[in-house]
Structure formats: C-alpha cells, structure tokens
Design an enzyme around this catalytic site. Sequence first.
Site, PDB file in Angstrom:
ATOM      1  CE  LYS A  13      -2.013  -1.127   3.918  1.00 46.14           C
ATOM      2  NZ  LYS A  13      -1.329  -2.405   4.182  1.00 46.14           N
ATOM      3  NE  ARG A  89      -4.902  -1.941   9.454  1.00 38.13           N
ATOM      4  CZ  ARG A  89      -3.965  -1.092   9.058  1.00 38.13           C
ATOM      5  NH1 ARG A  89      -4.149   0.187   9.095  1.00 38.13           N
ATOM      6  NH2 ARG A  89      -2.820  -1.554   8.608  1.00 38.13           N
ATOM      7  NE  ARG A 128       7.708  -2.192   6.284  1.00 36.68           N
ATOM      8  CZ  ARG A 128       6.388  -2.170   6.423  1.00 36.68           C
ATOM      9  NH1 ARG A 128       5.631  -1.632   5.475  1.00 36.68           N
ATOM     10  NH2 ARG A 128       5.815  -2.691   7.472  1.00 36.68           N
ATOM     11  NE  ARG A 157       5.777  -0.242  10.001  1.00 39.01           N
ATOM     12  CZ  ARG A 157       4.651  -0.290   9.295  1.00 39.01           C
ATOM     13  NH1 ARG A 157       4.582   0.345   8.133  1.00 39.01           N
ATOM     14  NH2 ARG A 157       3.619  -0.964   9.716  1.00 39.01           N
TER      15      ARG A 157
END
Length: 212
Positions: A13, A89, A128, A157
Amino acid sequence: MNLLIMGLPGAGKGTQAAKIVEKFGIIHISTGDMFRSAITNQTKMGILAKSYMDKGELVPDEVTNGIVKERLAQADVSEKGFLLDGYPRTIEQADALDAILSELDMSLDGVVNIEVDPSLLLERLSGRIIHRETGETFHKVFNPPAAGYDEKDYYQREDDKPETVKRRLDINIAQGTPIIAHYRKKGIVHDIKGNDEIDAVFSNISKVISSL
Ligand code: AP5
Ligand code: MG
C-alpha cells in the site's frame, strides 16, 4: 479524485501510494504514518498508539476516526483529492468514514484493493527498510536503494518482528473482509494482483485510476 488503497500488511500500500500521489497529484493520508509521526514526537496520542501498535493490534476507533476527520477537513484535501492508506480497518471505521465524507460533501471514486498471496508477506515485511532522512521505504532484496545502502542510514519498523507480523496479519484478515464487502456493494472496488514486481503492479493501478 478520492481513493482508498487497501491490502494486508506488506501488500504494498505505502509503496504504491507514493507512486500514485506523485503521478495523480492527490494527498496521501496514511493512518499508520500519522501514528508513527505522533510516536516520534512523543505526543499523548503517540504514546497511546504505540501501546497498541507494538502488539500488532488496532488503535481504538475513536482515536483513529478523530485524526482522519481532522485531516480530511483540511483545505488541501478538498482541493486536490486524497488517497487513504490503512483506513478504514474496521467496519465501524468504514461507517465513520461514510459519515465524515457526507458531512464534508465528498465521496469516494474508487477502492484499489491489492491482493497478495499471504505467504509472500512475511518476507516482504522482514526485509523492509526505511530511509531515516526521507522516510522512503525500500526492501533489502526486492527493492534495494539504487546506490546500495549503509545500514546506519536505514531502520526497520518495530512492528515488523515476526511475532508481531503474525498478529497484524490475523487481525487484518479478520477485519478486512467485511470492509471490502462494504465497498463491493457500492460497486467501487478494483482488485489488483499484487504478487508481481512493484512497477508491474503500479502500471495496473495507473490504468484503473486513469479510467475513473
Ligand atoms: P500501517 O502502517 O498501515 O501498516 P500495515 O497495514 O500493517 O501495512 P504496512 O505499512 O506494513 O504494509 P504496506 O502495504 O504499506 O507495504 P509496503 O508498501 O511498505 O499500520 C501499522 C499499525 O498502525 C497497525 O498495525 C495499527 O496498530 C495502527 N493503525 C494504522 N491504521 C489504523 C487504523 N485505521 N485503525 C487502527 N489502527 C491503525 O511494502 C512492504 C515491503 O514490501 C517493503 O519493503 C516494499 O519495498 C516491499 N514491496 C512492496 N511491494 C512489493 C512488490 N510488488 N514486490 C516485492 N516487494 C514489494
Ligand atoms: Mg504502509
């Protein structure tokens, strides 16, 4: 143009959102990014959000609906249009969004729904890396920075640890299905295959958005 981008954690996204807003000139509104920025600034909301995010759980709806409402009411959004990423969500958030948009006299033009084989997601999230200075997202293997990278300039993260990712996926799979159904009833969902490489996915998304 007012759009949503949906998909499981790691579906792409944020990666696709960056390309969409660049090409179509609309405003990227990511609730995850807003919470991470509040955490960095150690605001009261950031401290609250962190207690949920670190466990891979959802921040309470009233907090999330509040920040989205505030952001959507700003002038740049009505001038340029928006791309909401990571919201709604829960079905309660979807209902809240309908109410906010109607209050602001806005409507949704489309929902870009990125579908990725769940078995690919763990690898995407564990690799990531985010550039400290620009906030730009890369992947160690699938999308490395062009000039190579020095580990100290990038971070991972907190919620990308495997045990937290599992919780995030479980919650998002359970909550996501009724939300997509909510928008399918309105006939505005566009399913995009997200297993392919980043530019191929973007080319398909671009075609859909250009046709709206
Ligand atoms: P949020 O930040 O929204 O995270 P998420 O939905 O879990 O999604 P991600 O950002 O992890 O994935 P993405 O789809 O953006 O993937 P990306 O493009 O980075 O939310 C985080 C937390 O905040 C939530 O868990 C919750 O606690 C809280 N929160 C947020 N919104 C909330 C709400 N509405 N209500 C309540 N709580 C909320 O890509 C991932 C990696 O894959 C990257 O390394 C990328 O380079 C790579 N990649 C991307 N596309 C491809 C491709 N096609 N091929 C190969 N690699 C790819
Ligand atoms: Mg994201």
